[in-house]
Design a protein around this motif. Sequence first.
Motif, PDB file in Angstrom:
ATOM      1  N   ALA A  34     -55.006 -16.175   8.110  1.00  0.00           N
ATOM      2  CA  ALA A  34     -55.807 -16.093   6.890  1.00  0.00           C
ATOM      3  C   ALA A  34     -55.844 -17.472   6.227  1.00  0.00           C
ATOM      4  O   ALA A  34     -55.055 -18.352   6.556  1.00  0.00           O
ATOM      5  CB  ALA A  34     -55.205 -15.069   5.928  1.00  0.00           C
ATOM      6  N   THR A  35     -56.747 -17.650   5.314  1.00  0.00           N
ATOM      7  CA  THR A  35     -56.879 -18.907   4.585  1.00  0.00           C
ATOM      8  C   THR A  35     -56.205 -18.793   3.228  1.00  0.00           C
ATOM      9  O   THR A  35     -56.491 -17.858   2.473  1.00  0.00           O
ATOM     10  CB  THR A  35     -58.371 -19.259   4.372  1.00  0.00           C
ATOM     11  N   PHE A  36     -55.330 -19.732   2.937  1.00  0.00           N
ATOM     12  CA  PHE A  36     -54.716 -19.809   1.611  1.00  0.00           C
ATOM     13  C   PHE A  36     -55.546 -20.787   0.793  1.00  0.00           C
ATOM     14  O   PHE A  36     -55.797 -21.909   1.221  1.00  0.00           O
ATOM     15  CB  PHE A  36     -53.272 -20.301   1.708  1.00  0.00           C
ATOM     16  N   VAL A  37     -55.988 -20.362  -0.366  1.00  0.00           N
ATOM     17  CA  VAL A  37     -56.783 -21.222  -1.243  1.00  0.00           C
ATOM     18  C   VAL A  37     -55.874 -21.761  -2.336  1.00  0.00           C
ATOM     19  O   VAL A  37     -55.454 -21.036  -3.226  1.00  0.00           O
ATOM     20  CB  VAL A  37     -57.974 -20.442  -1.860  1.00  0.00           C
ATOM     21  N   SER A  38     -55.570 -23.036  -2.231  1.00  0.00           N
ATOM     22  CA  SER A  38     -54.716 -23.678  -3.231  1.00  0.00           C
ATOM     23  C   SER A  38     -55.549 -24.039  -4.455  1.00  0.00           C
ATOM     24  O   SER A  38     -56.658 -24.561  -4.349  1.00  0.00           O
ATOM     25  CB  SER A  38     -54.090 -24.944  -2.664  1.00  0.00           C
ATOM     26  N   LEU A  39     -55.000 -23.764  -5.614  1.00  0.00           N
ATOM     27  CA  LEU A  39     -55.668 -24.102  -6.873  1.00  0.00           C
ATOM     28  C   LEU A  39     -55.044 -25.324  -7.532  1.00  0.00           C
ATOM     29  O   LEU A  39     -55.463 -25.721  -8.623  1.00  0.00           O
ATOM     30  CB  LEU A  39     -55.612 -22.906  -7.825  1.00  0.00           C
ATOM     31  N   ASP A  40     -54.060 -25.926  -6.876  1.00  0.00           N
ATOM     32  CA  ASP A  40     -53.326 -27.038  -7.479  1.00  0.00           C
ATOM     33  C   ASP A  40     -54.229 -28.158  -7.987  1.00  0.00           C
ATOM     34  O   ASP A  40     -54.131 -28.574  -9.136  1.00  0.00           O
ATOM     35  CB  ASP A  40     -52.308 -27.615  -6.500  1.00  0.00           C
ATOM     36  N   ALA A  41     -55.088 -28.669  -7.131  1.00  0.00           N
ATOM     37  CA  ALA A  41     -55.915 -29.824  -7.520  1.00  0.00           C
ATOM     38  C   ALA A  41     -56.881 -29.501  -8.653  1.00  0.00           C
ATOM     39  O   ALA A  41     -57.074 -30.311  -9.560  1.00  0.00           O
ATOM     40  CB  ALA A  41     -56.681 -30.340  -6.303  1.00  0.00           C
TER      41      ALA A  41
END
Length: 91
Positions: A34-41
């Motif tokens: 699965a794809t993990f969508v990072s919100l950090d940036a």
Amino acid sequence: MFNRRGPKTRPTYLQAKLDQLNAVMVAEAAEHDATFVSLDATTQGHDACATPDQRWMVGALPTSLDAIAPLHPNAAGHANTAQQVLVALHR
């Protein structure tokens, strides 16, 4: 008993827990293809300590109707999350 370490330590502790949670989600996503969508940036500068017009995260005490759950995104934070998921879907 509550450990009072001071106001500068609490955000560091909370960020460490978020980092730990994200690491688990990254590993689980990889394990299940699965794809993990990072919100950090995209969330830098939009934390609970940001000015109200830049805040995408609710603090410990909710302050408005679009921000009713402590330490969760407000409406603007949810909009950012949706946008980042759409970007990931179109890669």
